[in-house]
Design a protein around this motif. Structure first.
Motif, PDB file in Angstrom:
ATOM      1  N   THR A  41       0.851  -1.194   0.000  1.00  0.00           N
ATOM      2  CA  THR A  41       0.000   0.000   0.000  1.00  0.00           C
ATOM      3  C   THR A  41       0.886   1.243   0.000  1.00  0.00           C
ATOM      4  OG1 THR A  41      -1.718  -1.174   1.229  1.00  0.00           O
ATOM      5  CG2 THR A  41      -1.833   1.225   1.223  1.00  0.00           C
ATOM      6  N   LEU A  42       0.652   2.117  -0.950  1.00  0.00           N
ATOM      7  CA  LEU A  42       1.391   3.379  -1.042  1.00  0.00           C
ATOM      8  C   LEU A  42       0.420   4.501  -0.729  1.00  0.00           C
ATOM      9  CD1 LEU A  42       3.297   2.725  -4.402  1.00  0.00           C
ATOM     10  CD2 LEU A  42       4.091   2.282  -2.075  1.00  0.00           C
ATOM     11  N   ARG A  43       0.796   5.366   0.216  1.00  0.00           N
ATOM     12  CA  ARG A  43      -0.082   6.477   0.606  1.00  0.00           C
ATOM     13  C   ARG A  43       0.534   7.787   0.150  1.00  0.00           C
ATOM     14  NH1 ARG A  43      -0.150   2.712   4.632  1.00  0.00           N
ATOM     15  NH2 ARG A  43      -2.209   1.799   5.042  1.00  0.00           N
ATOM     16  N   VAL A  44      -0.210   8.525  -0.647  1.00  0.00           N
ATOM     17  CA  VAL A  44       0.279   9.789  -1.207  1.00  0.00           C
ATOM     18  C   VAL A  44      -0.807  10.848  -1.056  1.00  0.00           C
ATOM     19  CG1 VAL A  44       1.737   8.524  -2.846  1.00  0.00           C
ATOM     20  CG2 VAL A  44      -0.548   9.263  -3.539  1.00  0.00           C
ATOM     21  N   ARG A  45      -0.439  12.093  -1.445  1.00  0.00           N
ATOM     22  CA  ARG A  45      -1.405  13.190  -1.363  1.00  0.00           C
ATOM     23  C   ARG A  45      -1.700  13.725  -2.755  1.00  0.00           C
ATOM     24  NH1 ARG A  45      -3.547  14.973   2.764  1.00  0.00           N
ATOM     25  NH2 ARG A  45      -2.789  14.561   4.842  1.00  0.00           N
ATOM     26  N   ALA A  46      -2.944  14.061  -2.975  1.00  0.00           N
ATOM     27  CA  ALA A  46      -3.334  14.640  -4.259  1.00  0.00           C
ATOM     28  C   ALA A  46      -2.573  15.942  -4.478  1.00  0.00           C
ATOM     29  CB  ALA A  46      -4.836  14.894  -4.292  1.00  0.00           C
ATOM     30  N   GLY A  47      -2.038  16.114  -5.659  1.00  0.00           N
ATOM     31  CA  GLY A  47      -1.338  17.338  -6.022  1.00  0.00           C
ATOM     32  C   GLY A  47       0.129  17.354  -5.665  1.00  0.00           C
ATOM     33  N   VAL A  48       0.601  16.365  -4.917  1.00  0.00           N
ATOM     34  CA  VAL A  48       2.021  16.295  -4.546  1.00  0.00           C
ATOM     35  C   VAL A  48       2.726  15.326  -5.498  1.00  0.00           C
ATOM     36  CG1 VAL A  48       3.673  15.655  -2.748  1.00  0.00           C
ATOM     37  CG2 VAL A  48       1.521  16.791  -2.132  1.00  0.00           C
ATOM     38  N   PRO A  49       3.754  15.792  -6.217  1.00  0.00           N
ATOM     39  CA  PRO A  49       4.465  14.908  -7.138  1.00  0.00           C
ATOM     40  C   PRO A  49       5.072  13.705  -6.410  1.00  0.00           C
ATOM     41  CG  PRO A  49       5.089  17.196  -7.514  1.00  0.00           C
ATOM     42  CD  PRO A  49       4.282  17.158  -6.248  1.00  0.00           C
ATOM     43  N   VAL A  50       5.011  12.566  -7.063  1.00  0.00           N
ATOM     44  CA  VAL A  50       5.523  11.314  -6.499  1.00  0.00           C
ATOM     45  C   VAL A  50       6.648  10.800  -7.384  1.00  0.00           C
ATOM     46  CG1 VAL A  50       4.953   8.932  -5.888  1.00  0.00           C
ATOM     47  CG2 VAL A  50       3.242  10.736  -5.579  1.00  0.00           C
ATOM     48  N   LEU A  51       7.724  10.380  -6.733  1.00  0.00           N
ATOM     49  CA  LEU A  51       8.798   9.685  -7.449  1.00  0.00           C
ATOM     50  C   LEU A  51       8.895   8.285  -6.870  1.00  0.00           C
ATOM     51  CD1 LEU A  51      11.234   9.461  -9.356  1.00  0.00           C
ATOM     52  CD2 LEU A  51      12.626  10.491  -7.554  1.00  0.00           C
ATOM     53  N   LEU A  52       8.547   7.300  -7.676  1.00  0.00           N
ATOM     54  CA  LEU A  52       8.675   5.910  -7.242  1.00  0.00           C
ATOM     55  C   LEU A  52      10.035   5.399  -7.675  1.00  0.00           C
ATOM     56  CD1 LEU A  52       5.230   4.290  -8.203  1.00  0.00           C
ATOM     57  CD2 LEU A  52       5.938   5.256  -6.004  1.00  0.00           C
ATOM     58  N   ARG A  53      10.763   4.819  -6.743  1.00  0.00           N
ATOM     59  CA  ARG A  53      12.058   4.184  -7.031  1.00  0.00           C
ATOM     60  C   ARG A  53      11.845   2.682  -6.846  1.00  0.00           C
ATOM     61  NH1 ARG A  53      15.782   8.858  -6.008  1.00  0.00           N
ATOM     62  NH2 ARG A  53      17.492   7.417  -6.310  1.00  0.00           N
ATOM     63  N   LEU A  54      11.920   1.957  -7.938  1.00  0.00           N
ATOM     64  CA  LEU A  54      11.493   0.564  -7.957  1.00  0.00           C
ATOM     65  C   LEU A  54      12.673  -0.362  -8.222  1.00  0.00           C
ATOM     66  CD1 LEU A  54       8.853   1.857 -10.314  1.00  0.00           C
ATOM     67  CD2 LEU A  54       8.040   0.547  -8.370  1.00  0.00           C
ATOM     68  N   THR A  55      12.770  -1.413  -7.422  1.00  0.00           N
ATOM     69  CA  THR A  55      13.801  -2.416  -7.647  1.00  0.00           C
ATOM     70  C   THR A  55      13.193  -3.810  -7.563  1.00  0.00           C
ATOM     71  OG1 THR A  55      14.382  -2.353  -5.296  1.00  0.00           O
ATOM     72  CG2 THR A  55      15.734  -1.023  -6.792  1.00  0.00           C
ATOM     73  N   SER A  56      13.874  -4.756  -8.190  1.00  0.00           N
ATOM     74  CA  SER A  56      13.470  -6.155  -8.140  1.00  0.00           C
ATOM     75  C   SER A  56      14.716  -6.990  -7.891  1.00  0.00           C
ATOM     76  CB  SER A  56      12.816  -6.576  -9.465  1.00  0.00           C
ATOM     77  OG  SER A  56      12.633  -7.977  -9.476  1.00  0.00           O
ATOM     78  N   PRO A  57      14.789  -7.710  -6.781  1.00  0.00           N
ATOM     79  CA  PRO A  57      15.995  -8.465  -6.467  1.00  0.00           C
ATOM     80  C   PRO A  57      16.143  -9.769  -7.247  1.00  0.00           C
ATOM     81  CG  PRO A  57      14.396  -8.706  -4.705  1.00  0.00           C
ATOM     82  CD  PRO A  57      13.808  -7.739  -5.694  1.00  0.00           C
ATOM     83  N   GLU A  58      15.056 -10.228  -7.875  1.00  0.00           N
ATOM     84  CA  GLU A  58      15.099 -11.594  -8.403  1.00  0.00           C
ATOM     85  C   GLU A  58      14.975 -11.676  -9.922  1.00  0.00           C
ATOM     86  OE1 GLU A  58      12.997 -13.578  -4.480  1.00  0.00           O
ATOM     87  OE2 GLU A  58      11.783 -12.582  -6.009  1.00  0.00           O
ATOM     88  N   VAL A  59      13.833 -11.324 -10.422  1.00  0.00           N
ATOM     89  CA  VAL A  59      13.543 -11.508 -11.850  1.00  0.00           C
ATOM     90  C   VAL A  59      12.903 -10.225 -12.389  1.00  0.00           C
ATOM     91  CG1 VAL A  59      13.202 -14.001 -11.614  1.00  0.00           C
ATOM     92  CG2 VAL A  59      11.234 -12.467 -11.377  1.00  0.00           C
ATOM     93  N   PRO A  60      12.874 -10.066 -13.714  1.00  0.00           N
ATOM     94  CA  PRO A  60      12.212  -8.887 -14.287  1.00  0.00           C
ATOM     95  C   PRO A  60      10.737  -8.816 -13.876  1.00  0.00           C
ATOM     96  CG  PRO A  60      13.547  -9.965 -15.945  1.00  0.00           C
ATOM     97  CD  PRO A  60      13.517 -10.884 -14.752  1.00  0.00           C
ATOM     98  N   MET A  61      10.316  -7.606 -13.540  1.00  0.00           N
ATOM     99  CA  MET A  61       8.939  -7.362 -13.107  1.00  0.00           C
ATOM    100  C   MET A  61       8.401  -6.162 -13.875  1.00  0.00           C
ATOM    101  SD  MET A  61       8.182  -9.422 -10.502  1.00  0.00           S
ATOM    102  CE  MET A  61       8.926 -10.350  -9.164  1.00  0.00           C
ATOM    103  N   GLY A  62       7.127  -5.915 -13.675  1.00  0.00           N
ATOM    104  CA  GLY A  62       6.523  -4.701 -14.207  1.00  0.00           C
ATOM    105  C   GLY A  62       5.785  -3.977 -13.100  1.00  0.00           C
ATOM    106  N   PHE A  63       5.640  -2.677 -13.273  1.00  0.00           N
ATOM    107  CA  PHE A  63       4.798  -1.896 -12.359  1.00  0.00           C
ATOM    108  C   PHE A  63       3.869  -1.088 -13.229  1.00  0.00           C
ATOM    109  CE2 PHE A  63       3.426   1.777 -10.018  1.00  0.00           C
ATOM    110  CZ  PHE A  63       3.290   1.360  -8.710  1.00  0.00           C
ATOM    111  N   ASN A  64       2.580  -1.338 -13.096  1.00  0.00           N
ATOM    112  CA  ASN A  64       1.599  -0.675 -13.945  1.00  0.00           C
ATOM    113  C   ASN A  64       0.503  -0.077 -13.067  1.00  0.00           C
ATOM    114  OD1 ASN A  64      -0.194   0.151 -15.917  1.00  0.00           O
ATOM    115  ND2 ASN A  64      -0.035  -1.717 -17.118  1.00  0.00           N
ATOM    116  N   LEU A  65       0.315   1.223 -13.210  1.00  0.00           N
ATOM    117  CA  LEU A  65      -0.739   1.952 -12.486  1.00  0.00           C
ATOM    118  C   LEU A  65      -1.663   2.536 -13.544  1.00  0.00           C
ATOM    119  CD1 LEU A  65      -1.786   3.163  -9.766  1.00  0.00           C
ATOM    120  CD2 LEU A  65      -0.146   5.022 -10.109  1.00  0.00           C
ATOM    121  N   PRO A  66      -2.595   1.716 -14.049  1.00  0.00           N
ATOM    122  CA  PRO A  66      -3.355   2.112 -15.241  1.00  0.00           C
ATOM    123  C   PRO A  66      -4.191   3.369 -15.058  1.00  0.00           C
ATOM    124  CG  PRO A  66      -4.158   0.022 -14.345  1.00  0.00           C
ATOM    125  CD  PRO A  66      -2.900   0.344 -13.614  1.00  0.00           C
TER     126      PRO A  66
END
Ligand SMILES: [Cu+2]
Length: 115
Positions: A41-66
């Motif tokens: 669960t990621l908690r953010v505020r409307a109107g505040v820019p978000v920078l997601l820093r994403l890592t995967s220790p094992e295998v290729p993954m995807g992150f999709n926020l449609p």
């Protein structure tokens, strides 16, 4: 498929300087594991820019926020970054969209956007 390609092109088109700015930006670290995001669960505020820093220790993954039109591949050994500014409040699902093994279908989380 064409829509995903377009989204990827938009993310790559962000200038590097925009990613380097940290003032007024909420930075969140997310680890993509088999088969869950940490945190889920990621908690953010409307109107505040978000920078997601994403890592995967094992295998290729995807992150999709449609709901916000952002996605990225996450390659082991390399940090992926996604930047967006949520303008709507509510709960939105993000998910892994790169097949990573049995359990991939349950790999999702929730973005909570508060006012
Ligand atoms: Cu997956």
């Amino acid at each position: 498929m064409a829509v995903n390609s377009l989204r990827r092109a938009i993310v790559i088109a962000l200038p590097a300087a925009a990613l380097a700015q940290s003032e007024g930006v909420l930075e969140l670290h997310v680890v993509a594991r088999r088969f869950r995001f940490d945190p889920e669960t990621l908690r953010v505020r409307a109107g505040v820019p978000v920078l997601l820093r994403l890592t995967s220790p094992e295998v290729p993954m995807g992150f999709n926020l449609p709901d916000f039109g952002v996605r990225t591949d996450i390659v082991p050994g390399k940090e992926a970054q996604l930047r967006f500014t949520p303008q709507r409040t509510g709960q939105f699902t993000f998910l892994c969209d790169v097949f990573c093994g049995n359990g991939h279908e349950n790999m999702s989380g929730t973005l909570e956007v508060h006012g």
